[in-house]
Design a protein around this motif. Structure first.
Motif, mmCIF file in Angstrom:
data_model
loop_
_atom_site.group_PDB
_atom_site.id
_atom_site.type_symbol
_atom_site.label_atom_id
_atom_site.label_comp_id
_atom_site.label_asym_id
_atom_site.label_seq_id
_atom_site.Cartn_x
_atom_site.Cartn_y
_atom_site.Cartn_z
ATOM 1 N N GLY A 45 2.021 -79.477 -23.845
ATOM 2 C CA GLY A 45 1.625 -78.989 -25.162
ATOM 3 C C GLY A 45 0.174 -79.342 -25.430
ATOM 4 O O GLY A 45 -0.235 -80.486 -25.260
ATOM 5 N N VAL A 46 -0.599 -78.363 -25.860
ATOM 6 C CA VAL A 46 -2.019 -78.546 -26.098
ATOM 7 C C VAL A 46 -2.327 -78.625 -27.594
ATOM 8 O O VAL A 46 -3.021 -79.530 -28.040
ATOM 9 C CB VAL A 46 -2.808 -77.390 -25.452
ATOM 10 N N ALA A 47 -1.809 -77.664 -28.346
ATOM 11 C CA ALA A 47 -2.077 -77.621 -29.783
ATOM 12 C C ALA A 47 -0.947 -76.882 -30.470
ATOM 13 O O ALA A 47 -0.361 -75.961 -29.890
ATOM 14 C CB ALA A 47 -3.400 -76.920 -30.065
ATOM 15 N N ALA A 48 -0.639 -77.286 -31.691
ATOM 16 C CA ALA A 48 0.441 -76.656 -32.447
ATOM 17 C C ALA A 48 0.054 -76.561 -33.913
ATOM 18 O O ALA A 48 -0.774 -77.351 -34.408
ATOM 19 C CB ALA A 48 1.737 -77.435 -32.286
ATOM 20 N N ALA A 59 -2.953 -82.452 -28.374
ATOM 21 C CA ALA A 59 -2.846 -83.433 -27.298
ATOM 22 C C ALA A 59 -4.121 -84.278 -27.293
ATOM 23 O O ALA A 59 -5.209 -83.777 -27.591
ATOM 24 C CB ALA A 59 -2.679 -82.720 -25.965
ATOM 25 N N ASP A 60 -3.973 -85.547 -26.936
ATOM 26 C CA ASP A 60 -5.134 -86.442 -26.916
ATOM 27 C C ASP A 60 -6.245 -85.907 -26.012
ATOM 28 O O ASP A 60 -7.428 -86.092 -26.288
ATOM 29 C CB ASP A 60 -4.712 -87.835 -26.450
ATOM 30 N N SER A 61 -5.850 -85.248 -24.941
ATOM 31 C CA SER A 61 -6.821 -84.774 -23.953
ATOM 32 C C SER A 61 -7.725 -83.663 -24.479
ATOM 33 O O SER A 61 -8.765 -83.381 -23.869
ATOM 34 C CB SER A 61 -6.095 -84.293 -22.699
ATOM 35 N N PHE A 66 -10.650 -78.623 -28.746
ATOM 36 C CA PHE A 66 -9.857 -77.411 -28.961
ATOM 37 C C PHE A 66 -9.484 -77.305 -30.441
ATOM 38 O O PHE A 66 -9.236 -78.322 -31.112
ATOM 39 C CB PHE A 66 -8.579 -77.448 -28.147
ATOM 40 N N THR A 67 -9.395 -76.071 -30.930
ATOM 41 C CA THR A 67 -8.982 -75.819 -32.305
ATOM 42 C C THR A 67 -7.998 -74.661 -32.345
ATOM 43 O O THR A 67 -8.310 -73.577 -31.844
ATOM 44 C CB THR A 67 -10.188 -75.489 -33.194
ATOM 45 N N ILE A 68 -6.839 -74.900 -32.943
ATOM 46 C CA ILE A 68 -5.848 -73.846 -33.115
ATOM 47 C C ILE A 68 -5.979 -73.273 -34.519
ATOM 48 O O ILE A 68 -6.223 -74.014 -35.488
ATOM 49 C CB ILE A 68 -4.412 -74.359 -32.860
ATOM 50 N N MET A 81 -11.584 -73.088 -27.430
ATOM 51 C CA MET A 81 -11.730 -74.173 -26.466
ATOM 52 C C MET A 81 -13.200 -74.377 -26.158
ATOM 53 O O MET A 81 -13.860 -73.469 -25.621
ATOM 54 C CB MET A 81 -10.965 -73.843 -25.176
ATOM 55 N N ASP A 82 -13.728 -75.521 -26.524
ATOM 56 C CA ASP A 82 -15.131 -75.856 -26.299
ATOM 57 C C ASP A 82 -15.257 -77.022 -25.339
ATOM 58 O O ASP A 82 -14.313 -77.787 -25.150
ATOM 59 C CB ASP A 82 -15.799 -76.202 -27.637
ATOM 60 N N ASN A 83 -16.448 -77.175 -24.773
ATOM 61 C CA ASN A 83 -16.718 -78.277 -23.849
ATOM 62 C C ASN A 83 -15.631 -78.370 -22.770
ATOM 63 O O ASN A 83 -15.065 -79.444 -22.519
ATOM 64 C CB ASN A 83 -16.830 -79.596 -24.620
ATOM 65 N N LEU A 84 -15.349 -77.255 -22.149
ATOM 66 C CA LEU A 84 -14.270 -77.196 -21.164
ATOM 67 C C LEU A 84 -14.581 -78.027 -19.932
ATOM 68 O O LEU A 84 -15.749 -78.178 -19.535
ATOM 69 C CB LEU A 84 -14.005 -75.744 -20.780
ATOM 70 N N ARG A 85 -13.518 -78.565 -19.361
ATOM 71 C CA ARG A 85 -13.613 -79.423 -18.176
ATOM 72 C C ARG A 85 -12.762 -78.835 -17.061
ATOM 73 O O ARG A 85 -11.809 -78.091 -17.324
ATOM 74 C CB ARG A 85 -13.087 -80.822 -18.524
ATOM 75 N N PRO A 86 -13.048 -79.184 -15.809
ATOM 76 C CA PRO A 86 -12.218 -78.669 -14.702
ATOM 77 C C PRO A 86 -10.732 -78.987 -14.884
ATOM 78 O O PRO A 86 -9.884 -78.181 -14.484
ATOM 79 C CB PRO A 86 -12.807 -79.383 -13.484
ATOM 80 N N GLU A 87 -10.410 -80.118 -15.486
ATOM 81 C CA GLU A 87 -9.001 -80.487 -15.683
ATOM 82 C C GLU A 87 -8.307 -79.620 -16.734
ATOM 83 O O GLU A 87 -7.085 -79.728 -16.915
ATOM 84 C CB GLU A 87 -8.865 -81.971 -16.046
ATOM 85 N N ASP A 88 -9.049 -78.779 -17.433
ATOM 86 C CA ASP A 88 -8.445 -77.819 -18.366
ATOM 87 C C ASP A 88 -7.940 -76.570 -17.645
ATOM 88 O O ASP A 88 -7.294 -75.713 -18.261
ATOM 89 C CB ASP A 88 -9.445 -77.406 -19.444
#
Length: 125
Positions: A45-48, A59-61, A66-68, A81-88
């Protein structure tokens, strides 16, 4: 019955931004969320969001990145989704449910009974 269709995925470099969209028909249920799943990993789960109260969970990560949000007039749910990282990097899914079970929206997949097909997000370094 609710149908969810995601769009907006793509490939970006580290630090880039994407906005995912989810069209809900016939209308947006009370609870909506974004999940993601990378190969070999569990769905996360990322955002709700509760569309009535505006209450959100992240999610803390992804907190602070991120903004829903939603637009009831357009039956749309968004994930900025801003400041994206490879782990995203993952397949991102939109999910929804008619019920509000808790004081804050859940990031657990068990609470959602409508799912989209997913949109791929790839972040390269």
């Amino acid at each position: 019955q609710v149908q969810l269709v995601e769009s907006g995925g793509g490939s970006v470099h580290t630090g880039g931004s994407l906005r995912l969209s989810c069209e809900s028909s016939p209308r947006i249920p009370f609870s909506v969320a974004w999940f993601r799943q990378a190969p070999g990993k569990e769905r996360e789960g990322v955002a709700a969001l509760y569309t009535g109260s505006g209450s959100t969970s992240y999610a803390d990560s992804v907190k602070g990145r991120f903004t829903i949000s939603h637009d009831s007039a357009k039956n749309m749910v968004y994930l900025q989704m801003d400041n994206l990282r490879p782990e995203d990097t993952a397949m991102y899914y939109c999910a929804a449910a008619w019920s509000n079970f808790n004081s804050t929206p859940s990031l657990l997949p068990i609470f959602y009974n409508y799912w989209g097909q997913g949109t791929q997000v790839t972040v390269s370094s």
